[in-house]
Structures are given as structure tokens and as C-alpha cells.
Motif scaffolding. Structure first.
Motif, short mmCIF file in Angstrom:
data_model
loop_
_atom_site.label_atom_id
_atom_site.label_comp_id
_atom_site.label_asym_id
_atom_site.label_seq_id
_atom_site.Cartn_x
_atom_site.Cartn_y
_atom_site.Cartn_z
N ALA A 161 57.43 -35.68 39.00
CA ALA A 161 58.20 -36.59 38.32
C ALA A 161 57.31 -37.86 37.92
O ALA A 161 57.58 -38.79 37.63
N LYS A 199 54.44 -42.80 38.30
CA LYS A 199 55.01 -43.71 38.69
C LYS A 199 55.92 -44.07 39.87
O LYS A 199 56.08 -44.77 40.51
N PRO A 200 56.92 -43.15 40.02
CA PRO A 200 57.79 -42.82 41.12
C PRO A 200 56.87 -43.03 42.38
O PRO A 200 57.57 -43.63 43.61
N LYS A 226 50.63 -48.91 29.77
CA LYS A 226 50.69 -47.55 29.21
C LYS A 226 49.60 -46.95 28.61
O LYS A 226 49.49 -46.25 27.50
N LYS A 279 51.67 -38.95 33.32
CA LYS A 279 51.99 -37.46 33.25
C LYS A 279 50.65 -36.58 33.60
O LYS A 279 49.55 -36.97 32.76
#
Lengths: 407, 426
Positions: B162, B165-166, B238, B265
Motif C-alpha cells: 500500500a 505512507k501507511p 509529494k 510508490k
């Protein structure tokens, strides 16, 4: 004149003598060493495990009993006061070793155990008692704990664990931290302040004794050892001295919310927009009020919980999203969501306890204190009829103060 | 009368003085109670220091013979989410090293017992890292302290689930975490790396973090601006980023190359040469060894970089955006291998030839790094931030389709190398 002086001298000397005598006799008594027993001349017991005797013990490890049969196996973990290097299994970490014996009366078992030991056992420092599920079934909790309650050497702050498997391997486990096993096991229970999956501090021997005397259901922390991993999580529910079932981690936390005995907790919820991500709330402080209400024949409870804390973790939802933690509206939404989670957790626990027919949540005691007359009326029917159907109105309010170091 | 009056005043004064003194003493006592600061003390030996964290997928490293029961014990019932991550914590073992010696292996410690020495590892699975960490307290006799984490190692499989970030949210949000924590991505399983006992017998987490601190001397390691704090900034902006890659095979741990991330990602790995190219381009190198062939192809000359002056500039010419890179390098002739011959390096003409060759080589490495990053579409070359600061108006125009533009941005490289010394021996 001379006579008088002589008399005075005599009195003075005898007084002095008396003083010396007193001094030396006080010294003799005060030293207190007439029955001294040095530390290294004692076996300090750190933990005890109770299993059922399955006949696997060697013949030497037991004794001929006049009464009772070979029902239990008692294993005692002793502190190795002067461990030598590479003594057992090449590990210097072995600070303890385990001896065991079988029989019925624990006191008889321990006294027979002296036949395997060079020194007497000091019981004052026991940290934990581990009871296997099978032994709990076979003996009942009050019988298993009788000696521990009766003997003056046992402390009330001993932790009592229940394990679904065998209890004695847990005593033989070597903690990775290198601590003595009994102390390691006892200290896990102390982590309950940060981990609501462990039973609260009100489950040690002292509290257990009180609940046993009052004949009310109780919970004991569950410990498990599989493949070298030891873990305390969830609780065993004991009703009428027998195991009524287990509560899992989530239900254990719910039970602690009802009793208001949690200190910190992590409460998770799914993100509304991205169900594959979960968010976590960290509880700092709470105000929990459990109230019994009687209205005619109906008994019901209200539970009001106000929680204060911060956002512990955001799920890292995929961008773009509107999860702006600096937006008060979004935080208000999260507060409602977390409150709903607590409510569900509480209701789930109540339902499980009602199915088990075991009032481990002390609802009966609350009624007894708040409505003693009503309690007199219903106490006979409480566990079987009334508790399983008791309604509880739960209202939870969550306040998020901070969002952590990073928005 | 006057005498009485005086003595009366004196008595009053004595009373007042006594009160002042009493309250003074009380104040001193009160202050000493508070400044003692020991009401909530917790001694060092009562804390479990977490030195490193490894994050895997929940089912990583599962062997066919492994019992299901052990996995059940190591985890907990979650109200939400699924078993997504396995978090392993490397914990410092206090007060054990003195007695243990080298062969200090814990026979009954199971998996965590494999890691003898100064640390041991606890694992747990779940989705929320915070929930996992707190539930792990059920396996630990002391509460866990995260202030001294040195390294976070994330397996490629975990980060592919995922994104980054998580996984990092807890580390960025919690007040116990430091910004200078070192980060690694590993292509294999992360947990064995924190179970690894370094040959130096240092605590594993400290060893891992120190590998990255060697980056000023080793051009192959991307240690500059890749720690948790830098990643936090880049995640919030970002930006694309590079995280050092760490690999363990046959009990050898090595940081080589980097993992490239587009936003959060994972995109892929690139080798040491790309790291070197990107470091030259971003002027992140402190020292470097650049090898070129000598006069004949079997000779090898190594140039040791001492000092450099690197300027990357963005240029806008109408609709065209291009960058120029000017590098001046000063250094030493570090090594000259001439197989089968005895040959000195004292000839000034030879030194000039090597200077030119080295400059060509640097240019080649820079362009190789740049082309690789562009082909993967990951802007770790700071092109976007450079354009944003130098030409904010142009940036405002192109930022929405920067991803499409970036792979085709040209770079003009000019390198000048000066060899100052030949070393201690000609």
C-alpha cells in the motif's frame, strides 16, 4: 560516714554491673542471628505451574500417598543464586531451573519435593502462578489456590495466569531479555497499563481471592507458549471455579472500557472513504461512569465514557483525499467514528459475557452498591436469569486534542 | 512606656520574622520535592530500548514446517483491518553481555534466540503499526522505548502492498521518533537483517545506521538526505525519492544501490553507478574513487576526489527547458596499476591525459544516472525543485504535466578534472 560510703559504693557498683548486663543481653537479642539463614542457603521460588498429572513423570519424581491420588503436577521454578557459565544448554542466561512433583495436596507435594533439593524453599518471592486449562477443569480454582491463600508466605500481588496448553514448559522458557523467567512473566502483566489486551491489574491473587470469597465470576490473564514465543493476551473467564471460556484481545479491551480500568489504548477504525486503510486513536485519559438503574421490575445500566486523546496513526490513504487533520470538521467526524468503535467493542464484550453467563464485568456489584434492596431480591437469580439479558445503554464521547507531530 | 512599646514591637517583629523563616523553610522543602524529579522515574534497566524496526508482509518468511499455532500466538484479534504487516522490533539486551561471551545463544528463545549477543527480536502482525506495537507488550516484560531507534528496514513486498505512507505514518506522528532515523528497503525479508549479529559485535541497529554514515567516503551508498526526516519532507511535498537498498545474502549484509519511489510508490532498484551519477549531479559527494584505463587498456588509474565545485542550473528558452551541469573536480592520483611493467606517473602529459579521461568518465556516469532516472520517471535529480526556485513562473505553467515532461529534459554536462598530487610514491 565510712559505712555510708561503702553502701554507696556497693549500690554504684551493682548499678554499673546491671547496666553492663543489660547492654550485653540487649546485644545478644538485637543481633537476631540465632536463627539466621543466609540467602545462598535458601531456594527462592519465583514461579509455580499447576498441571494435571498425566503419568509422564518419572517414578522418582513422586511419592506414595495415603490419600488423594496423583491428580496434579506442581512445578516450581527456583532461582539459581550463583549460575556458573555454560551450565545448562550452553546458555549463561539460565538463571532458573524447574523441579516438579505430583500428588494431590500442594503442601504435601512441596514438602516431598525437599527430597530433591538441598535447601528449603522460600516462597515469599513467588511472582506468578500458572494454571493449565486442564488443571482448572480438574480441580476448580478455589481448590487450586487454597494453599496459596492460606499460607502466610504468599503475597497478594502474585499474578495468576491461565494457559490453554501445558503450564510447566512456560516455567522452563528462557526469556530473550536474559531476565529470570518468573520476574519476566510477572512484568508482562505490568504492561497492561499500555496494552489493553492484557487483563487489568485487578486480576492478581489478592483480587482473585476477594472475588472467590464473594462467589463472583472473575477473569484471569491468559498466557500462551508456542514454538518459543510467549505471549500474554486475552483473558480466561472463571465462573463457579471453572473455566467459562476465553475473551479475545478485542473483547478484553472492551471489558476494561466498561470497568474503566484502562490507562491507555489504541482504538482503530476503518477510513470511511478507503476501507482498506485504518486509522488509530491513542487514548490518554478517560472518564467512565457505570450506573445501575431500577425502574419497577426492570434493571438496566448506563455506561457513559468520555475519552481524551490524540490521533496515533493515519492509514496513509491514497491521494487525493480530503483527510485534512488540521480541519476541525474532519476531526469531529473522526471523533464520532472512534466513539462508535468503542461502543461496539463494549457491546460485543457484554454480549460475549452474557453468552458465557459470567458477570466478569462486576455489574452485580454495581447494583448491590447502588440498589442494595433490589440486589437482595434478585441475587439468587442474577447469574442465570438476569445478567444474560441485562440491557446496557452505552454512550461514548471521544475528544481528539492533538494530531501528533505531523499532520 | 516607651520601653514597653519597644519590646512590644520587638516581639511582633520576632513573630513576623519567625513566620517568614517558617514559610521560607517550607518553600525550600517544597521546591526540593518537585525538582527532585523522581516521582515518575524509570531506570535504564527497566526500559526496553528498540534499536531497529523491520517491516515485512504478515506472511513473510513462512516455511512449510511452521506451525499455525505459533503464528496465532504471535498476533491478536483485530476489530478492523487485516493481517497486512509484520513488525519486528530489535531490542537491546541489557546487563547480559558481561556474562554471556560470544556463544551466548538462547536455546529456548525460538526465533528470537537465533540472534545471540546484544539484541533480540520480537514480532507481531496486524495492520495498524501502533496497535501492533502496543500488543507486542504482551511478549515483553518492560515497556518499549522508541527514542533510540537507529534504523527502519522495510521489505519490498511490504512497501508494494500500500505504498510507503501507511507504514511511515506512526514514525512521523509519534513524538518518540527521531528524524535522523536511517531508512532501508530490502528486496528480501527484513526480519533476518535485524536478527543478524554484526562481526564487530555491535548492537545490530547501531551497526546498520552506521553503514549509512560512511556515505561521505563511499560514493555507492546513498546516505545523504535519505533519513526519516528528509523522507518526511519529501512525502509532504509529494516529491520522488530514493531510499538506500540493503541486502543480506549468506550472512553478508550490504547496502548497495537505492530503491526509487515515485511519490510513495515503489518503482524499482537502481545500481551503484546510478547512485554515483545522482550524487555527482546533486553535489552530494564528499569523496569518490573514479577509475579509468591508463595509456594501454590493461592499465587502471584511480582518481581520488578531494574537492569539487558543482553547479546545476535550469534554463528556460522559450518553450524549451534544459539544464546545465558544470563540475570542477580536484584530487589525487590514488592508484596506478600497470600489470607486468614498472612505470611511473610522473609525466605531466600523462597526468593531463588522465584528467581528460576522468572528466569523460564522470560525464558518462552522470548521464547514465540521469537517463536511468528519466526512463523510470523518477525525479530524484532535483530538476523540479531547481526549476521551481530558479524559474517559478515556468514551473507554475508546467507543474501539472511535469511527469510527462521530465523524461525528456535535456542536460548539458561539462566536467573539468584537476589532478594535484600523485601520492607518496611516483
Amino acid at each position: 560516714m565510712k559505712q555510708q560510703f561503702k553502701q554507696w559504693l556497693l549500690v554504684a557498683v551493682s548499678k554499673q554491673l546491671l547496666g553492663w548486663l543489660l547492654l550485653s543481653s540487649v546485644c545478644l537479642l538485637l543481633a537476631g542471628c540465632w536463627d539466621q539463614r543466609e540467602l545462598q542457603n535458601r531456594h527462592i521460588a519465583l514461579a509455580v505451574a499447576i498441571d494435571v498429572a498425566d503419568g509422564s513423570e518419572t517414578e522418582v519424581e513422586t511419592f506414595v500417598q495415603p490419600y488423594g491420588g496423583k491428580q496434579f503436577r506442581l512445578s516450581v521454578q527456583l532461582l539459581d543464586v550463583a549460575p556458573t557459565q555454560g551450565e545448562q544448554g550452553g546458555g549463561s542466561g539460565n538463571q532458573t531451573y524447574v523441579v516438579s512433583n505430583t500428588g494431590r495436596s500442594f503442601l504435601e507435594i512441596t514438602r516431598d519435593m525437599y527430597g530433591q533439593l538441598g535447601k528449603i524453599i522460600s516462597w515469599e518471592h513467588i511472582q506468578v502462578i500458572i494454571i493449565s486449562e486442564a488443571a482448572l477443569e480438574a480441580g476448580g480454582l478455589d481448590q487450586l489456590l487454597d494453599w496459596f491463600m492460606r499460607d502466610s508466605k504468599m503475597r497478594w500481588r502474585i499474578h495468576v495466569y491461565v494457559t490453554p496448553g501445558d503450564a510447566s514448559p512456560i516455567l522452563a522458557y528462557q526469556p530473550p531479555s536474559g531476565e529470570a523467567n518468573g520476574i519476566f512473566l510477572a512484568n508482562i502483566a505490568r504492561n497492561n497499563l499500555k496494552n489493553p489486551h492484557i487483563a487489568s491489574g485487578r486480576s492478581d491473587l489478592g483480587f482473585t481471592v476477594i472475588k472467590l470469597d464473594n462467589k463472583i465470576p472473575l477473569v484471569l490473564p491468559k498466557i500462551e507458549l508456542t514454538d518459543g514465543i510467549i505471549k500474554v493476551s486475552g483473558v480466561a473467564v472463571v465462573k463457579n471455579n471453572r473455566l467459562a471460556g476465553y475473551l479475545n484481545e478485542d473483547e478484553t479491551a472492551g471489558g476494561r472500557y466498561i470497568l474503566g480500568v484502562e490507562k491507555s489504548a489504541i482504538i482503530t477504525t476503518r477510513c470511511r472513504d478507503h476501507p482498506e486503510h485504518i486509522l488509530a486513536f491513542e487514548l490518554f485519559r478517560h472518564d467512565t461512569r457505570l450506573q445501575a438503574h431500577v425502574s419497577g421490575d426492570t434493571i438496566y445500566y448506563t455506561l457513559d465514557i468520555t475519552m481524551y486523546g490524540q490521533i496515533g496513526e493515519m492509514g496513509g490513504c491514497t491521494e487525493p483525499n480530503d483527510h485534512n487533520t488540521s480541519n476541525p470538521d474532519y476531526i469531529r467526524k473522526l471523533e464520532l467514528q472512534f466513539a462508535e468503535e468503542v461502543k461496539q467493542s463494549v457491546e460485543l464484550t457484554l454480549k460475549r459475557q452474557q453468552e458465557q453467563g459470567a458477570d466478569g464485568l462486576n455489574l452485580g456489584r454495581t447494583l448491590k452498591i447502588q440498589y442494595p434492596n433490589k440486589w437482595e431480591e434478585v441475587k439468587e437469580r442474577w447469574n442465570e436469569e438476569i445478567f444474560p439479558k441485562i440491557p446496557m445503554v452505552v454512550s461514548v464521547n471521544v475528544n481528539i486534542f492533538q494530531v501528533g507531530e505531523h499532520k | 512606656m516607651s520601653i514597653f512599646g519597644l519590646s512590644g514591637a520587638n516581639g511582633e517583629w520576632r513573630q513576623v520574622g519567625g513566620k517568614i523563616r517558617l514559610s521560607g523553610i517550607l518553600l525550600v522543602v517544597l521546591i526540593s520535592i518537585f525538582i527532585g524529579g523522581c516521582w515518575d522515574r524509570r531506570e535504564l534497566q527497566d526500559r526496553n530500548f528498540v534499536l531497529a524496526v523491520a517491516i515485512d508482509t504478515a506472511d513473510a518468511g513462512e516455511k512449510p514446517g511452521q506451525s499455525q499455532a505459533a503464528k496465532q500466538t504471535e498476533t491478536f484479534v483485530q476489530p478492523h483491518g487485516d493481517k497486512r504487516y509484520r513488525v519486528s522490533l530489535q531490542i537491546l539486551r541489557l546487563g547480559q553481555s558481561g556474562r554471556g561471551g560470544d556463544g551466548d545463544s538462547q536455546q529456548a528463545g525460538g526465533d528470537s534466540g537465533k540472534n545471540g549477543g546484544k539484541t533480540y527480536v520480537l514480532s507481531n502482525t496486524g495492520q495498524s503499526l501502533f496497535e501492533i506495537v502496543r500488543d507486542t507488550l504482551g511478549q515483553s516484560s518492560k515497556s518499549l522505548y522508541f527514542e533510540h531507534i537507529q534504523a527502519i528496514i522495510i521489505s519490498e513486498a511490504a512497501v508494494r502492498q500500500a505504498g510507503l505512507k501507511p507504514i511511515l505514518d506512526l514514525f512521523l506522528r509519534d513524538a518518540e521518533m527521531r528524524w535522523r532515523i536511517k531508512m532501508f528497503i530490502t528486496p528480501g525479508e527484513a526480519r533476518p537483517i535485524i536478527e543478524y549479529v554484526p562481526p564487530t559485535k555491535e548492537a545490530g541497529g547501531i551497526y546498520l545506521a552506521n553503514i549509512l554514515r560512511n556515505h561521505p567516503k563511499n560514493i555507492h551508498v546513498a546516505g545523504a538526505r535519505t533519513d526519516l526526516g528528509n523522507i518526511s519532507v519529501m512525502l509532504s511535498n509529494k516529491q520522488d525519492m530514493a531510499i538506500p537498498r540493503l541486502e543480506m545474502t549468506n550472512n553478508i549484509v550490504k547496502s548497495n544501490g537505492v530503491a526509487l519511489f515515485k511519490k510513495d510508490k515503489f518503482v524499482g532498484y537502481v545500481d551503484e553507478q546510478v547512485v554515483a551519477g545522482a550524487k555527482y549531479l546533486r553535489a552530494a559527494e564528499k569523496s569518490a574513487i573514479i577509475t579509468v584505463p591508463g595509456d594501454s587498456p590493461d592499465e587502471v588509474v584511480a582518481f581520488e576526489l578531494f574537492l569539487h565545485d558543482t553547479r546545476l542550473e535550469a534554463h528556460v528558452d522559450g518553450d524549451t527547458i534544459y539544464f546545465t551541469l558544470d563540475i570542477n573536480m580536484w584530487g589525487n592520483l590514488g592508484e596506478y596499476q600497470t600489470p607486468g611493467k614498472v612505470k611511473g606517473a610522473g609525466d605531466p602529459a600523462f597526468v593531463r591525459r588522465i584528467e581528460v579521461k576522468t572528466a569523460e568518465e564522470v560525464k558518462r556516469i552522470v548521464l547514465y544516472g540521469k537517463d536511468t532516472c528519466q526512463s523510470m520517471g523518477v525525479d530524484i535529480l532535483t530538476f523540479s525543485s531547481k526549476l521551481k526556485t530558479d524559474h517559478p513562473k515556468t514551473w507554475a505553467k508546467v507543474k501539472d504535466h511535469w511527469d510527462e515532461l521530465f523524461p525528456y529534459i535535456p542536460l548539458v554536462v561539462s566536467v573539468n578534472v584537476v589532478i594535484n598530487q600523485l601520492g607518496e610514491h611516483k
